[in-house]
Scaffold this motif. Structure first.
Motif, mmCIF file in Angstrom:
data_model
loop_
_atom_site.group_PDB
_atom_site.id
_atom_site.type_symbol
_atom_site.label_atom_id
_atom_site.label_comp_id
_atom_site.label_asym_id
_atom_site.label_seq_id
_atom_site.Cartn_x
_atom_site.Cartn_y
_atom_site.Cartn_z
ATOM 1 N N ASP A 101 2.780 -8.187 -4.077
ATOM 2 C CA ASP A 101 3.082 -7.535 -5.341
ATOM 3 C C ASP A 101 3.987 -6.332 -5.078
ATOM 4 O OD1 ASP A 101 1.409 -5.667 -4.170
ATOM 5 O OD2 ASP A 101 -0.152 -5.806 -5.700
ATOM 6 N N ARG A 102 4.291 -5.567 -6.117
ATOM 7 C CA ARG A 102 5.184 -4.420 -5.953
ATOM 8 C C ARG A 102 4.654 -3.454 -4.897
ATOM 9 N NH1 ARG A 102 9.435 -1.509 -7.813
ATOM 10 N NH2 ARG A 102 10.018 -3.054 -9.352
ATOM 11 N N GLY A 103 3.360 -3.182 -4.912
ATOM 12 C CA GLY A 103 2.787 -2.274 -3.925
ATOM 13 C C GLY A 103 2.992 -2.773 -2.502
ATOM 14 N N GLY A 104 2.818 -4.074 -2.295
ATOM 15 C CA GLY A 104 3.021 -4.664 -0.977
ATOM 16 C C GLY A 104 4.468 -4.601 -0.541
ATOM 17 N N VAL A 105 5.369 -4.876 -1.471
ATOM 18 C CA VAL A 105 6.801 -4.813 -1.169
ATOM 19 C C VAL A 105 7.196 -3.376 -0.824
ATOM 20 C CG1 VAL A 105 9.117 -5.012 -2.184
ATOM 21 C CG2 VAL A 105 7.454 -6.856 -2.494
ATOM 22 N N GLU A 106 6.719 -2.420 -1.630
ATOM 23 C CA GLU A 106 7.079 -1.028 -1.381
ATOM 24 C C GLU A 106 6.486 -0.522 -0.068
ATOM 25 O OE1 GLU A 106 6.120 1.096 -4.982
ATOM 26 O OE2 GLU A 106 7.932 0.365 -5.971
ATOM 27 N N ALA A 107 5.316 -1.029 0.303
ATOM 28 C CA ALA A 107 4.731 -0.652 1.598
ATOM 29 C C ALA A 107 5.610 -1.153 2.736
ATOM 30 C CB ALA A 107 3.316 -1.212 1.720
ATOM 31 N N ARG A 108 6.138 -2.361 2.604
ATOM 32 C CA ARG A 108 7.036 -2.898 3.640
ATOM 33 C C ARG A 108 8.336 -2.117 3.686
ATOM 34 N NH1 ARG A 108 2.834 -5.220 2.851
ATOM 35 N NH2 ARG A 108 2.013 -6.877 4.143
ATOM 36 N N LEU A 109 8.826 -1.696 2.516
ATOM 37 C CA LEU A 109 10.047 -0.889 2.498
ATOM 38 C C LEU A 109 9.820 0.448 3.203
ATOM 39 C CD1 LEU A 109 11.243 -1.618 -1.147
ATOM 40 C CD2 LEU A 109 12.297 -2.422 0.978
ATOM 41 N N ALA A 110 8.646 1.023 3.047
ATOM 42 C CA ALA A 110 8.307 2.264 3.748
ATOM 43 C C ALA A 110 8.257 2.025 5.263
ATOM 44 C CB ALA A 110 6.980 2.814 3.247
ATOM 45 N N ALA A 160 11.928 1.602 -7.973
ATOM 46 C CA ALA A 160 13.274 1.180 -8.370
ATOM 47 C C ALA A 160 13.236 -0.213 -8.985
ATOM 48 C CB ALA A 160 14.204 1.184 -7.159
ATOM 49 N N PRO A 161 14.212 -0.526 -9.843
ATOM 50 C CA PRO A 161 14.294 -1.872 -10.409
ATOM 51 C C PRO A 161 14.528 -2.919 -9.316
ATOM 52 C CG PRO A 161 15.804 -0.369 -11.540
ATOM 53 C CD PRO A 161 15.263 0.356 -10.349
ATOM 54 N N ARG A 162 14.091 -4.122 -9.599
ATOM 55 C CA ARG A 162 14.228 -5.225 -8.638
ATOM 56 C C ARG A 162 15.671 -5.396 -8.171
ATOM 57 N NH1 ARG A 162 13.228 -11.579 -10.086
ATOM 58 N NH2 ARG A 162 14.492 -12.366 -8.389
ATOM 59 N N ALA A 163 16.616 -5.330 -9.084
ATOM 60 C CA ALA A 163 18.030 -5.540 -8.729
ATOM 61 C C ALA A 163 18.509 -4.505 -7.715
ATOM 62 C CB ALA A 163 18.895 -5.493 -9.980
ATOM 63 N N GLN A 164 18.070 -3.268 -7.871
ATOM 64 C CA GLN A 164 18.471 -2.219 -6.935
ATOM 65 C C GLN A 164 17.863 -2.466 -5.553
ATOM 66 O OE1 GLN A 164 17.447 1.731 -8.182
ATOM 67 N NE2 GLN A 164 18.332 2.681 -6.375
ATOM 68 N N ILE A 165 16.598 -2.856 -5.522
ATOM 69 C CA ILE A 165 15.950 -3.153 -4.241
ATOM 70 C C ILE A 165 16.640 -4.338 -3.585
ATOM 71 C CG2 ILE A 165 13.809 -3.941 -3.151
ATOM 72 C CD1 ILE A 165 12.290 -2.350 -5.336
ATOM 73 N N GLU A 166 16.928 -5.364 -4.377
ATOM 74 C CA GLU A 166 17.585 -6.562 -3.844
ATOM 75 C C GLU A 166 18.940 -6.215 -3.232
ATOM 76 O OE1 GLU A 166 18.662 -11.107 -5.257
ATOM 77 O OE2 GLU A 166 18.016 -9.647 -6.742
ATOM 78 N N GLU A 167 19.708 -5.385 -3.907
ATOM 79 C CA GLU A 167 21.027 -4.984 -3.405
ATOM 80 C C GLU A 167 20.901 -4.248 -2.065
ATOM 81 O OE1 GLU A 167 24.178 -1.557 -4.621
ATOM 82 O OE2 GLU A 167 23.497 -2.851 -6.266
ATOM 83 N N LYS A 168 19.937 -3.353 -1.967
ATOM 84 C CA LYS A 168 19.758 -2.590 -0.732
ATOM 85 C C LYS A 168 19.259 -3.477 0.407
ATOM 86 C CE LYS A 168 19.274 1.855 -2.922
ATOM 87 N NZ LYS A 168 20.240 2.690 -2.244
ATOM 88 N N VAL A 169 18.373 -4.414 0.097
ATOM 89 C CA VAL A 169 17.858 -5.326 1.127
ATOM 90 C C VAL A 169 18.993 -6.188 1.667
ATOM 91 C CG1 VAL A 169 16.369 -7.335 1.516
ATOM 92 C CG2 VAL A 169 15.464 -5.322 0.350
ATOM 93 N N LEU A 185 10.880 -10.643 -3.449
ATOM 94 C CA LEU A 185 11.539 -9.983 -4.579
ATOM 95 C C LEU A 185 11.248 -10.655 -5.926
ATOM 96 C CD1 LEU A 185 14.955 -8.961 -3.018
ATOM 97 C CD2 LEU A 185 13.084 -7.446 -3.718
ATOM 98 N N PRO A 186 11.149 -11.982 -5.983
ATOM 99 C CA PRO A 186 10.846 -12.593 -7.287
ATOM 100 C C PRO A 186 9.490 -12.159 -7.859
ATOM 101 C CG PRO A 186 11.744 -14.235 -5.806
ATOM 102 C CD PRO A 186 11.495 -12.992 -4.988
ATOM 103 N N ASN A 187 8.610 -11.622 -7.027
ATOM 104 C CA ASN A 187 7.305 -11.187 -7.506
ATOM 105 C C ASN A 187 7.346 -9.837 -8.205
ATOM 106 O OD1 ASN A 187 6.397 -13.467 -6.186
ATOM 107 N ND2 ASN A 187 5.671 -12.364 -4.407
ATOM 108 N N LEU A 188 8.446 -9.106 -8.084
ATOM 109 C CA LEU A 188 8.544 -7.794 -8.720
ATOM 110 C C LEU A 188 8.734 -7.958 -10.212
ATOM 111 C CD1 LEU A 188 10.789 -5.794 -6.255
ATOM 112 C CD2 LEU A 188 8.300 -5.930 -6.336
#
Length: 88
Positions: A15-24, A48-57, A84-87
Motif C-alpha cells: 500500500d502507500r505506506g509500504g511504498v513510501e517506506a521503500r522510498l525512504a 506525493a501523487p502517484r504520477a510524481q513518484i512514478e516519474e522519479k522512480v 505503483l498501481p496500488n497507490l
C-alpha cells in the motif's frame, strides 16, 4: 539471485505506506552510498501523487542503469515500480 532479491520481486501488494517506506530506504541507501543526487530525488516524496513518484522512480532507474554496484537500490526501485498501481 539471492533470496532477498527474489522476495523483493514477488511483493506486489504494497500500500502507500509500504511504498513510501521503500522510498525512504532508497533515500537513506543512496545517502549511505554517497549518491546525494539520487537521495535528493526522493526528499519529501511522502504524500506525493502517484504520477510524481512514478516519474522519479523511472528517472532513478535510468540514472542507475549500468551501475551494478547499486543493484540493491535498483531492486528496491523495481519493487516500488511494480507497486505503483496500488497507490490511490
Amino acid at each position: 539471485m539471492s533470496n532477498h532479491e527474489e522476495t523483493l520481486k514477488m511483493v506486489n501488494n504494497l500500500d502507500r505506506g509500504g511504498v513510501e517506506a521503500r522510498l525512504a530506504e532508497i533515500r537513506s541507501g543512496a545517502q549511505a552510498a554517497g549518491l546525494a543526487d539520487l537521495a535528493q530525488m526522493f526528499a519529501g516524496i511522502e504524500g506525493a501523487p502517484r504520477a510524481q513518484i512514478e516519474e522519479k522512480v523511472k528517472s532513478a532507474l535510468k540514472w542507475l542503469a549500468g551501475k551494478p554496484e547499486q543493484k540493491s537500490l535498483v531492486a528496491l526501485l523495481e519493487l516500488v515500480e511494480i507497486n505503483l498501481p496500488n497507490l490511490q
